[in-house]
Design a protein around this motif. Structure first.
Motif, PDB file in Angstrom:
ATOM      1  N   ILE A  78      -4.219   1.972   8.295  1.00 12.16           N
ATOM      2  CA  ILE A  78      -3.104   1.022   8.285  1.00 12.16           C
ATOM      3  C   ILE A  78      -3.618  -0.404   8.441  1.00 12.16           C
ATOM      4  O   ILE A  78      -3.210  -1.313   7.712  1.00 12.16           O
ATOM      5  CB  ILE A  78      -2.101   1.368   9.403  1.00 12.16           C
ATOM      6  CG1 ILE A  78      -1.468   2.736   9.136  1.00 12.16           C
ATOM      7  CG2 ILE A  78      -1.029   0.284   9.507  1.00 12.16           C
ATOM      8  CD1 ILE A  78      -0.671   3.279  10.321  1.00 12.16           C
ATOM      9  N   ASP A  79      -4.555  -0.609   9.375  1.00 20.52           N
ATOM     10  CA  ASP A  79      -5.061  -1.962   9.629  1.00 20.52           C
ATOM     11  C   ASP A  79      -5.857  -2.497   8.441  1.00 20.52           C
ATOM     12  O   ASP A  79      -5.789  -3.697   8.121  1.00 20.52           O
ATOM     13  CB  ASP A  79      -5.919  -1.971  10.897  1.00 20.52           C
ATOM     14  CG  ASP A  79      -5.093  -1.764  12.163  1.00 20.52           C
ATOM     15  OD1 ASP A  79      -3.854  -1.946  12.099  1.00 20.52           O
ATOM     16  OD2 ASP A  79      -5.679  -1.401  13.197  1.00 20.52           O
ATOM     17  N   ILE A  80      -6.640  -1.633   7.779  1.00 26.73           N
ATOM     18  CA  ILE A  80      -7.364  -2.067   6.579  1.00 26.73           C
ATOM     19  C   ILE A  80      -6.367  -2.478   5.501  1.00 26.73           C
ATOM     20  O   ILE A  80      -6.546  -3.489   4.811  1.00 26.73           O
ATOM     21  CB  ILE A  80      -8.297  -0.953   6.068  1.00 26.73           C
ATOM     22  CG1 ILE A  80      -9.443  -0.709   7.065  1.00 26.73           C
ATOM     23  CG2 ILE A  80      -8.869  -1.309   4.698  1.00 26.73           C
ATOM     24  CD1 ILE A  80     -10.273   0.527   6.763  1.00 26.73           C
ATOM     25  N   SER A  81      -5.299  -1.713   5.366  1.00 23.62           N
ATOM     26  CA  SER A  81      -4.282  -2.016   4.355  1.00 23.62           C
ATOM     27  C   SER A  81      -3.605  -3.353   4.637  1.00 23.62           C
ATOM     28  O   SER A  81      -3.370  -4.156   3.718  1.00 23.62           O
ATOM     29  CB  SER A  81      -3.236  -0.901   4.307  1.00 23.62           C
ATOM     30  OG  SER A  81      -3.830   0.348   4.011  1.00 23.62           O
ATOM     31  N   VAL A  82      -3.267  -3.602   5.902  1.00 19.66           N
ATOM     32  CA  VAL A  82      -2.637  -4.868   6.270  1.00 19.66           C
ATOM     33  C   VAL A  82      -3.578  -6.039   5.971  1.00 19.66           C
ATOM     34  O   VAL A  82      -3.172  -7.055   5.389  1.00 19.66           O
ATOM     35  CB  VAL A  82      -2.228  -4.856   7.749  1.00 19.66           C
ATOM     36  CG1 VAL A  82      -1.788  -6.239   8.211  1.00 19.66           C
ATOM     37  CG2 VAL A  82      -1.103  -3.844   7.986  1.00 19.66           C
ATOM     38  N   GLY A  83      -4.846  -5.894   6.354  1.00 19.42           N
ATOM     39  CA  GLY A  83      -5.818  -6.949   6.081  1.00 19.42           C
ATOM     40  C   GLY A  83      -6.031  -7.152   4.591  1.00 19.42           C
ATOM     41  O   GLY A  83      -6.149  -8.294   4.123  1.00 19.42           O
ATOM     42  N   ALA A  84      -6.067  -6.058   3.826  1.00 20.66           N
ATOM     43  CA  ALA A  84      -6.241  -6.163   2.373  1.00 20.66           C
ATOM     44  C   ALA A  84      -5.048  -6.863   1.743  1.00 20.66           C
ATOM     45  O   ALA A  84      -5.203  -7.665   0.807  1.00 20.66           O
ATOM     46  CB  ALA A  84      -6.433  -4.771   1.776  1.00 20.66           C
ATOM     47  N   ASP A  85      -3.859  -6.575   2.235  1.00 18.41           N
ATOM     48  CA  ASP A  85      -2.650  -7.238   1.733  1.00 18.41           C
ATOM     49  C   ASP A  85      -2.746  -8.740   1.947  1.00 18.41           C
ATOM     50  O   ASP A  85      -2.393  -9.534   1.064  1.00 18.41           O
ATOM     51  CB  ASP A  85      -1.434  -6.651   2.449  1.00 18.41           C
ATOM     52  CG  ASP A  85      -0.107  -7.082   1.846  1.00 18.41           C
ATOM     53  OD1 ASP A  85      -0.012  -7.137   0.602  1.00 18.41           O
ATOM     54  OD2 ASP A  85       0.836  -7.349   2.608  1.00 18.41           O
TER      55      ASP A  85
END
Length: 354
Positions: free
Chosen positions: A31-38
């Motif tokens: 989830i955190d990687i996805s938020v940062g990637a966004d």
């Protein structure tokens, strides 16, 4: 290349003292990687699906959490194994996810890859396959799934339909229904024949991380031929909407001394690999690691990367949030713009103009 995202295998396990992740930590990291990637403008967050393994499994809880925490990034899979799925329940889940994500969905689906369990889908209650790989039941269930998400009647209303305005005996569709979901379904194709079948069906193509063919041609050239056959079959079938095509690669830009220490290649590691999987002599793609200018030239020479509209970067998800976001940022800042990419500011790519 109009879009790029990351593809996570979601590995966990091992000793915590040696950096091993728990399942909980893996999911929170995803989830955190996805938020940062966004926030970086990356286009997609995609997750592999495996059963009876210490990896990501049933993906809908994770995809829903990512969709709820992000604004623009596409969420999806590469790929969901239909042998293990109830097609109608999956249709309900997929429609709900599409509605939660406001259409930011790319669901990769296929027969599935080899799993640790021997005919593991039978333990899930799905018996009757006469194929040792389960391809027959996967295709049958996928066909039911496609009918369901397109709103076909899948059950008959009761004589006195409880809590429903339906007329007795009328057809009932799966609810919720997301009318455009069919345009966000991808088939994971591992051969040229399966790519042609995908084109005839009018689905998007998710070219596999390996091809169950080995002709002597490079992995990129094999995939490029697969993509061309897909697009030809798509056009000849009379489909008029814009299809999408993705390929995946391991790409590690070397920008810092730490990058060189972590991702520097030894001789022979930067070539395609040939192996046997599911009884087929197969071609596995190479890993790209180098300074940005070198990677740009190598990826421009990769025929499949140039033919696809979406590139999925396989990431070492078990290495933690910071390192993976560093890899994505390096690619976004130093490599992707030269390949035609612009930061995602509006949402997922909707179609390929090729």
């Amino acid at each position: 290349m109009r879009a790029f995202g990351f593809l996570s295998f979601g590995h966990y396990g091992g000793s915590p003292a040696q950096g091993g992740l728990s399942a909980r930590q893996m999911l929170h990291d995803a989830i955190d990687i996805s938020v940062g990637a966004d926030e970086l403008g990356v286009n997609g967050a995609y997750f592999r699906v495996h059963h009876f393994a210490q990896q990501s499994a049933s993906p809908m809880p994770l995809l829903s959490a990512v969709a709820a925490r992000t604004q623009r990034i596409e969420v999806g899979t590469g790929v969901i194994d239909m042998r293990y799925e109830n097609p109608l329940y999956f249709a309900e889940e997929a429609a709900a996810l599409d509605l939660i994500a406001d259409g930011r969905v790319a669901l990769g689906v296929s027969r599935g890859s080899p799993e640790p369990a021997d005919r593991g889908w039978e333990s899930f209650g799905y018996t009757g396959s006469t194929d040792p790989r389960g391809a027959d039941i996967a295709r049958e269930k996928f066909d039911v799934f496609l009918r369901a998400i397109q709103g076909e009647g899948m059950a008959r209303a009761a004589e006195r339909p409880y809590m429903s305005p339906a007329a007795p005996g009328s057809d009932l569709r799966i609810e919720p229904h997301s009318p455009e979901l069919i345009r966000r379904i991808w088939w994971g194709a591992g051969s040229r024949d399966s790519a042609e079948s995908t084109g005839r069906q009018g689905l998007n193509l998710m070219s596999s991380t390996l091809l169950t063919e080995a002709t002597g041609a490079s992995f990129g050239d094999l995939q490029a031929e697969q993509i061309e056959r897909y697009r030809t079959a798509f056009r000849e079938a009379g489909h008029t909407h814009a299809p999408r095509v993705s390929v995946s690669r391991s790409v590690f830009p070397i920008v810092t001394a730490q990058d060189r220490m972590l991702f520097g290649m030894r001789p022979g590691e930067d070539a395609d690999q040939i192996g046997i999987i599911d009884g087929h002599r197969s071609t596995f793609g190479r890993t790209y690691a180098g300074e940005p200018d070198q990677l740009i030239e190598q990826l421009k020479a990769d025929a499949a990367v140039q033919a696809a509209d979406t590139l999925m970067l396989t990431i070492p998800s078990q290495a933690g949030v910071d390192l993976n976001l560093h890899i994505l940022q390096n690619f976004a800042e130093h490599v992707a713009p030269a390949l035609g990419w612009k930061p995602n500011t509006e949402g997922p790519v909707l179609g390929d103009t090729a």
